[in-house]
Design a protein around this motif. Structure first.
Motif, PDB file in Angstrom:
ATOM      1  N   VAL A 145     -32.753 118.705-100.988  1.00 43.42           N
ATOM      2  CA  VAL A 145     -32.363 118.779-102.518  1.00 43.42           C
ATOM      3  C   VAL A 145     -31.488 117.607-102.839  1.00 43.42           C
ATOM      4  N   ARG A 146     -31.836 116.809-103.868  1.00 42.37           N
ATOM      5  CA  ARG A 146     -30.716 115.916-104.449  1.00 42.37           C
ATOM      6  C   ARG A 146     -30.627 116.055-105.729  1.00 42.37           C
ATOM      7  N   SER A 147     -29.688 116.196-106.387  1.00 49.14           N
ATOM      8  CA  SER A 147     -29.630 116.099-107.689  1.00 49.14           C
ATOM      9  C   SER A 147     -29.744 114.757-108.437  1.00 49.14           C
ATOM     10  N   ASP A 148     -30.425 115.019-109.720  1.00 51.86           N
ATOM     11  CA  ASP A 148     -30.661 113.481-110.236  1.00 51.86           C
ATOM     12  C   ASP A 148     -30.210 113.567-111.783  1.00 51.86           C
ATOM     13  N   ASP A 149     -29.472 112.715-112.181  1.00 57.92           N
ATOM     14  CA  ASP A 149     -28.907 112.813-113.495  1.00 57.92           C
ATOM     15  C   ASP A 149     -30.194 112.938-114.480  1.00 57.92           C
ATOM     16  N   GLY A 176     -33.207 115.866-113.104  1.00 62.15           N
ATOM     17  CA  GLY A 176     -32.612 117.268-112.579  1.00 62.15           C
ATOM     18  C   GLY A 176     -32.771 117.284-110.938  1.00 62.15           C
ATOM     19  N   ASP A 177     -33.078 118.440-110.429  1.00 59.07           N
ATOM     20  CA  ASP A 177     -33.215 118.414-108.842  1.00 59.07           C
ATOM     21  C   ASP A 177     -34.491 117.866-108.397  1.00 59.07           C
ATOM     22  N   ASP A 178     -34.285 117.106-107.326  1.00 54.44           N
ATOM     23  CA  ASP A 178     -35.378 116.493-106.707  1.00 54.44           C
ATOM     24  C   ASP A 178     -35.770 117.097-104.911  1.00 54.44           C
ATOM     25  N   HIS A 221     -27.538 111.272 -99.422  1.00 61.02           N
ATOM     26  CA  HIS A 221     -27.255 112.645 -99.650  1.00 61.02           C
ATOM     27  C   HIS A 221     -27.393 113.636 -98.531  1.00 61.02           C
ATOM     28  N   GLY A 276     -27.796 117.698 -98.495  1.00 59.28           N
ATOM     29  CA  GLY A 276     -28.774 118.237 -99.261  1.00 59.28           C
ATOM     30  C   GLY A 276     -29.978 118.810 -98.530  1.00 59.28           C
TER      31      GLY A 276
END
Length: 70
Positions: free
Chosen positions: A10-14, A17-19, A48, A51
């Motif tokens: 899981v990668r947070s993306d501004d 949201g979460d990817d 990341h 993640g």
């Protein structure tokens, strides 16, 4: 009871949201850890590295029983 080990990243993306990505399903925690270790070197994942998660799942069981609202 047989258990499978599911590896996610899981990668947070501004912007979005979460990817979340399902990486794979493995027969042991050590195989899942080895996959995460390999992928930490891959572009994208290497930015990341924290993640990754590994979750044990008993095989031949329902893991979502609540249905959907809406």
């Amino acid at each position: 009871m047989e258990t499978a080990y599911v590896l996610h990243h899981v990668r947070s993306d501004d912007e979005y949201g979460d990817d979340a990505k399902l990486i794979g399903v493995y027969s042991s925690p050590s195989r899942a850890e080895a996959a995460a270790k390999r992928l930490r070197q891959v572009p994208g994942f290497s930015a990341h590295p924290d993640g990754f998660t590994i979750d044990p799942y008993p095989v031949d069981e329902d893991h979502w029983r609540d249905g959907f609202i809406g």
